[in-house]
Design a protein around this motif. Structure first.
Motif, short mmCIF file in Angstrom:
data_model
loop_
_atom_site.label_atom_id
_atom_site.label_comp_id
_atom_site.label_asym_id
_atom_site.label_seq_id
_atom_site.Cartn_x
_atom_site.Cartn_y
_atom_site.Cartn_z
N TYR A 94 0.86 -1.19 0.00
CA TYR A 94 0.00 0.00 0.00
C TYR A 94 0.89 1.23 0.00
N GLN A 95 0.74 2.06 -1.03
CA GLN A 95 1.58 3.25 -1.20
C GLN A 95 3.06 2.88 -1.08
N GLY A 96 3.39 1.72 -1.63
CA GLY A 96 4.78 1.26 -1.62
C GLY A 96 5.21 0.54 -0.36
N LEU A 97 4.35 0.49 0.66
CA LEU A 97 4.69 -0.17 1.92
C LEU A 97 4.17 -1.60 1.94
N ARG A 98 5.00 -2.52 2.39
CA ARG A 98 4.58 -3.92 2.50
C ARG A 98 3.45 -4.04 3.51
N VAL A 99 2.43 -4.83 3.15
CA VAL A 99 1.28 -5.04 4.03
C VAL A 99 1.43 -6.38 4.73
N ILE A 100 1.74 -6.35 6.02
CA ILE A 100 1.83 -7.60 6.78
C ILE A 100 0.42 -8.10 7.04
N THR A 145 -6.85 -13.00 4.38
CA THR A 145 -7.35 -12.90 5.75
C THR A 145 -7.71 -11.47 6.13
N LEU A 146 -7.70 -10.55 5.18
CA LEU A 146 -8.00 -9.16 5.49
C LEU A 146 -9.46 -8.99 5.89
N MET A 147 -9.68 -8.14 6.88
CA MET A 147 -11.04 -7.82 7.30
C MET A 147 -11.59 -6.65 6.50
N ARG A 148 -10.69 -5.78 6.01
CA ARG A 148 -11.09 -4.60 5.25
C ARG A 148 -9.89 -4.14 4.42
N GLU A 149 -10.11 -3.18 3.55
CA GLU A 149 -9.01 -2.63 2.75
C GLU A 149 -7.96 -2.03 3.69
N PRO A 150 -6.70 -2.39 3.53
CA PRO A 150 -5.65 -1.86 4.40
C PRO A 150 -5.23 -0.45 3.97
N THR A 151 -6.04 0.53 4.35
CA THR A 151 -5.79 1.92 3.99
C THR A 151 -5.42 2.70 5.25
N SER A 180 17.80 -3.56 10.68
CA SER A 180 16.73 -3.40 9.70
C SER A 180 15.45 -2.96 10.40
N THR A 181 14.95 -1.78 10.02
CA THR A 181 13.68 -1.28 10.53
C THR A 181 12.88 -0.78 9.33
N GLU A 182 11.77 -1.44 9.05
CA GLU A 182 11.00 -1.16 7.84
C GLU A 182 9.62 -0.60 8.19
N LEU A 183 9.24 0.50 7.54
CA LEU A 183 7.89 1.03 7.71
C LEU A 183 6.93 0.17 6.90
N VAL A 184 5.87 -0.32 7.56
CA VAL A 184 4.94 -1.26 6.93
C VAL A 184 3.51 -0.89 7.30
N VAL A 185 2.58 -1.58 6.69
CA VAL A 185 1.19 -1.54 7.11
C VAL A 185 0.90 -2.88 7.79
N TYR A 186 0.49 -2.82 9.05
CA TYR A 186 0.18 -4.04 9.79
C TYR A 186 -1.32 -4.29 9.71
N PRO A 193 -6.27 -1.91 10.26
CA PRO A 193 -4.87 -1.81 9.84
C PRO A 193 -4.20 -0.62 10.51
N ALA A 194 -2.89 -0.72 10.69
CA ALA A 194 -2.13 0.35 11.36
C ALA A 194 -0.78 0.52 10.69
N LEU A 195 -0.32 1.76 10.67
CA LEU A 195 1.03 2.03 10.20
C LEU A 195 1.99 1.60 11.30
N ALA A 196 3.02 0.86 10.93
CA ALA A 196 3.90 0.28 11.94
C ALA A 196 5.33 0.15 11.41
N TYR A 197 6.22 -0.14 12.33
CA TYR A 197 7.60 -0.47 11.97
C TYR A 197 7.83 -1.96 12.24
N ASP A 198 8.48 -2.62 11.28
CA ASP A 198 8.94 -3.99 11.48
C ASP A 198 10.40 -3.89 11.90
N VAL A 199 10.65 -4.04 13.21
CA VAL A 199 11.99 -3.89 13.76
C VAL A 199 12.62 -5.28 13.89
#
Length: 204
Positions: free
Chosen positions: A91-97, A117-123, A151-157, A163-169
């Motif tokens: 989403y917007q270039g971010l990996r969606v976990i 397994t998504l409950m809704r669009e990850p926006t 490695s710390t990656e900005l992702v969509v969890y 869904p939430a904006l998060a970091y994968d640390v």
């Protein structure tokens, strides 16, 4: 006997026809096998292209929306021609976990279903309130015996209801029994709370 040679340049065809009959038949068999391998190798690429086209065409079932993009991760084609293509969602270039999806197509290539397994669009709003270093400190506080793996990656969890904006640390260390540990700690990019965590190394 008339032999039709397709898929080869004229010089190659002429060379085959100049050979004696047994050798020509052996070369033809080899050439046919090569063509069959080429056709087989093309199948995953064709299945991938079909699956990617089917995502937006079936948006209500794939939860495709503006800003979503996809990367093919795996292609399985059953013996009966049924295709299963696994994709990673961004989403917007971010990996969606939690955004992985499998597209299922019939033997004729027509869309059958999508498994996810998504409950809704990850926006989400992709502007993080926390800097990567703050997320690293929050992850380290949750695992004081581990150190940063760099490695710390900005992702969509998107595992869960909202869904939430998060970091994968990424952290490395040892488990209690001395087994190496490679942790993923998912830290909310706005609140600093740990949303999820798992270890890439599993023991039996």
């Amino acid at each position: 006997q008339c032999l039709r040679l397709t898929g080869f340049t004229p010089p190659f065809s002429e060379l085959l026809m100049s050979l004696n009959t047994p050798l020509r038949h052996s070369m033809l068999a080899l050439a046919a096998a090569m063509l069959a391998l080429q056709a087989q190798a093309a199948l995953p690429a064709e299945a991938s292209a079909r699956a990617l086209a089917q995502i937006s065409a079936n948006a209500s079932r794939t939860l495709h929306a503006h800003g979503h993009s996809y990367q093919v991760r795996d292609v399985v084609i059953d013996a009966d021609g049924i295709e299963h293509v696994r994709v990673q969602r961004h989403y917007q270039g971010l990996r969606v976990i939690g955004g992985d999806m499998v597209l299922h197509s019939g033997r004729n290539g027509a869309f059958v279903s999508a498994s996810h397994t998504l409950m809704r669009e990850p926006t989400v709003n992709t502007r993080a309130a926390l800097a990567p270093g703050q997320a690293q400190r929050a992850a380290a506080a949750a695992h004081p015996t581990h150190v940063s793996a760099g490695s710390t990656e900005l992702v969509v969890y998107a595992r869960g209801d909202l869904p939430a904006l998060a970091y994968d640390v990424r952290l490395s260390g040892e488990q209690a029994d001395g087994t190496p540990s490679e942790m993923h700690v998912i830290v909310d990019a706005n609140l600093g709370t740990v949303l999820d965590q798992w270890d890439d190394i599993h023991t039996g």
